[in-house]
Design an enzyme around this catalytic site. Sequence first.
Site, PDB file in Angstrom:
ATOM      1  N   GLN A 115     110.394 -59.835 104.546  1.00 28.01           N
ATOM      2  CA  GLN A 115     108.936 -59.914 104.497  1.00 28.01           C
ATOM      3  C   GLN A 115     108.501 -60.656 103.240  1.00 28.01           C
ATOM      4  O   GLN A 115     108.924 -60.317 102.140  1.00 28.01           O
ATOM      5  CB  GLN A 115     108.354 -58.499 104.490  1.00 28.01           C
ATOM      6  CG  GLN A 115     106.837 -58.466 104.508  1.00 28.01           C
ATOM      7  CD  GLN A 115     106.307 -57.032 104.550  1.00 28.01           C
ATOM      8  OE1 GLN A 115     107.018 -56.102 104.178  1.00 28.01           O
ATOM      9  NE2 GLN A 115     105.080 -56.865 104.987  1.00 28.01           N
ATOM     10  N   GLY A 116     107.665 -61.674 103.419  1.00 23.67           N
ATOM     11  CA  GLY A 116     107.118 -62.400 102.282  1.00 23.67           C
ATOM     12  C   GLY A 116     105.603 -62.283 102.285  1.00 23.67           C
ATOM     13  O   GLY A 116     104.892 -63.202 102.713  1.00 23.67           O
ATOM     14  N   GLU A 133      96.304 -44.803  96.969  1.00 23.78           N
ATOM     15  CA  GLU A 133      94.907 -44.987  96.561  1.00 23.78           C
ATOM     16  C   GLU A 133      94.170 -45.826  97.607  1.00 23.78           C
ATOM     17  O   GLU A 133      93.001 -45.572  97.912  1.00 23.78           O
ATOM     18  CB  GLU A 133      94.838 -45.645  95.180  1.00 23.78           C
ATOM     19  CG  GLU A 133      95.211 -44.706  94.037  1.00 23.78           C
ATOM     20  CD  GLU A 133      96.673 -44.243  94.072  1.00 23.78           C
ATOM     21  OE1 GLU A 133      97.548 -45.039  94.477  1.00 23.78           O
ATOM     22  OE2 GLU A 133      96.941 -43.083  93.727  1.00 23.78           O
ATOM     23  N   SER A 168      99.045 -48.587  99.148  1.00 19.62           N
ATOM     24  CA  SER A 168      99.236 -47.510  98.168  1.00 19.62           C
ATOM     25  C   SER A 168      98.404 -46.301  98.573  1.00 19.62           C
ATOM     26  O   SER A 168      97.452 -46.418  99.343  1.00 19.62           O
ATOM     27  CB  SER A 168      98.826 -47.982  96.778  1.00 19.62           C
ATOM     28  OG  SER A 168      97.415 -48.047  96.699  1.00 19.62           O
ATOM     29  N   GLU A 185     102.092 -49.781 112.112  1.00 17.10           N
ATOM     30  CA  GLU A 185     103.103 -48.833 111.647  1.00 17.10           C
ATOM     31  C   GLU A 185     102.681 -47.397 111.910  1.00 17.10           C
ATOM     32  O   GLU A 185     103.159 -46.480 111.280  1.00 17.10           O
ATOM     33  CB  GLU A 185     103.337 -49.035 110.142  1.00 17.10           C
ATOM     34  CG  GLU A 185     103.828 -50.408 109.798  1.00 17.10           C
ATOM     35  CD  GLU A 185     103.914 -50.596 108.290  1.00 17.10           C
ATOM     36  OE1 GLU A 185     102.942 -51.132 107.730  1.00 17.10           O
ATOM     37  OE2 GLU A 185     104.911 -50.195 107.700  1.00 17.10           O
TER      38      GLU A 185
END
Lengths: 383, 380
Positions: free
Chosen positions: A126-127, A370, A368, A244
Amino acid sequence: MRLQLSDEDRELRDELRDFFTTKVPQEIRDDVRAGRELTRDQIVESMRVLNSAGLAVPHWPVEWGGKDWTELQRHIWHEELQAACVPVPLAFNATMIGPVIAHFGSQELKERFLPATANLDIWWSQGFSEPDAGSDLASLRTTAVRDGDHFVVNGQKTWTTLGQYGDWLFTLVRTDPDVKKQAGISMLLIDMTTPGLEVRPIQLIDGGHEVNEVWFTDVRVPAENLVGELNSGWTQAKFLLGNERVGVAPVGATKRNLARAKELAGRQLDDPLVAARFAELENELLALELTALRVVADSTDGAPHPASSVLKLKGTELQQAVSELTMDMAGPAGLASGAGDDSALPEWTHLATPTYLNLRKASIYGGSNEVQRQIIAKTILGL
Amino acid sequence: MDFTYDDEQDALREAVRGLVGKAYSDFEHRRQTVLAEPGYSEDLWRQLAEMGILGLPFAEADGGSGAGPVEVAIVAQELGRVIAPEPFLASIVLAGGLVSAVGTAEQRADVLGALSSGERLVVLAHAEPGSGRANAACEVTATQDGDSWTLTGIKEPVPHGARADQLVVSAALPGGGTGLFLVDPSADGVERTGYAAFDGTRAAKVALASAPATPLGEPGADVEGSIATVHDIARIIAGNQAVGALETALRTTTGYLTSRKQFGVTLNTFQALTFRASDMYVSLELTTSLVLWATMVLAEGDPQAVHAAAARAGLQVARASRHIGQEAIQLHGGIGVTAEYSIGSYTAHLQALEQLLGDATFHLRTLAGTVAEHGTLEPV
């Protein structure tokens, strides 16, 4: 309101349990159970065993190897994989780029890549992230400039997990610098052997080599490797990240790790303080698993349930908490992380602290925690 | 595995919400209700009886409608949503549950019939000073003289004990074990002192001095196990009540954050506050999941499984009640600690539920005591 699985779902669960525990090599499963790092070959072998039985990519479209399963059945598949210590199919292939190509790719791209992706004949990396584009991914600066039949790519990606094993890279690049930042991004597939592409390791606090930087210097990429329309990469990125849902919280693996920690605890479990920590974590994990079941049961229309953010947030916190408890149980033996086979201390104590340190990543990646709080506040609570 | 309610259950919820939710839609009405005696609305209680709500859990032969725990849980959620002060837990779930489990056919028909119709308020008098959360009776003792029985000792706190028309009292039996007795509170030898708890609901001290009592069920039989099981059931139902209250507490808080202005902007402008609301939502979702699961375990009926599920739900509810209850007040600021505004009363009521049926330490002790025996937990 009903507690039991339907007969059909129970049968499926039993079949999967049987397959996972008898067909996937014991040695691989033992390594997963012990928390050892897997080799590239082990990950490939395990995914191919699954793929040979049509169990590597059940959430893909049926014509590309998927199963026409309900969300609950996919959940069962995912939980049983983890309970049986089977490595979950490589996420970059199975849950990230595969569904994107199946959804957005041309027929040619699908035929070229999907069978090889499901069988892990191609290892995808993954980039996405860049040094200045982390949570704010749309600020990415790696450029792709059209030159005849090619794009010429320059820039730098980072946090490319297992990039050292990668054959191909799916990447987000800036193809129009003059529009709103989300509107000038495209998704390109890049052969990692292309001249000008360099993978550099990033050493992590656990002493391991898991992530990498990927540098591009005038890397020429054939234009047919564009996924979907030019400048539509942000749509595909959102699709990929939102995909996901099943498996966003590693409930099964965390449950397995907690149960194993309890086995390893031995006499320490007689200590009421230790027993209370186990009991509390077991309860939170049960609540999380039930929430995951509620989410999958409510996702029948295919749209992500907003509570997915709860799963990511709490799931990674519990994953971390279990590693913390395991490390605390290791006590002074945890210092022996560098010990070899001749160590008098059990292997799990060597691994406990590096695992704890490594898992600090869990509340950072995949959006994240957050960012998840932000999503909950905005989209669920209307704040 | 299915977490959804069927049409009839949805209709039940609508009906209860239409009655109870509407009655207490204005928090001031709840406040005035608990300021006056008997601390709840007799009118609303009668309407609940007419609607068949009070007889929901009891067998049809006993004057009830034989509904399952899921239906009772729905009622509890709706009561919790408006922190209704009506004595549903103390009378229907606890006292009614024990009469249902232990009483003779005749006693069941009499007591549960009167309870279902709203004609008689029956409550459980079990807790004693110093008894903690024991399932056995300690200092209150039963004395037998031929066929007649008397009870002596102090029960406190007894939820809604002063208003009750009939008491179900636990007492230590002369031959050992704990028995249950029906006591007429107007009889000689019964002295009651009622008071309001911090959440406005009522409790009482009930002093028994050779008070006449009728054995519930078989005279002299030890029913400590039934007392334990009915408390476990009550924990799960109370968990549903708490979920209703927690939902309202969060919704009230987010509503406040989007309307209250400071520094010229609404409070939801400040991430320090919105992130905390997000964490409250996480607590609420996890709690809802565990409580719904425990309710389904209860519907399955295995007492051992119900005991574990009650401890699991109890622990999660207690943690969430403290978390959400405390944060709800803090995010409101000063108005959160006033009696006039609703949010502080939600925190208080959640605390009262905890004190009635078990706090986090109590439940965690139960779970930690058996932790070595838990394998990996499979919810289905």
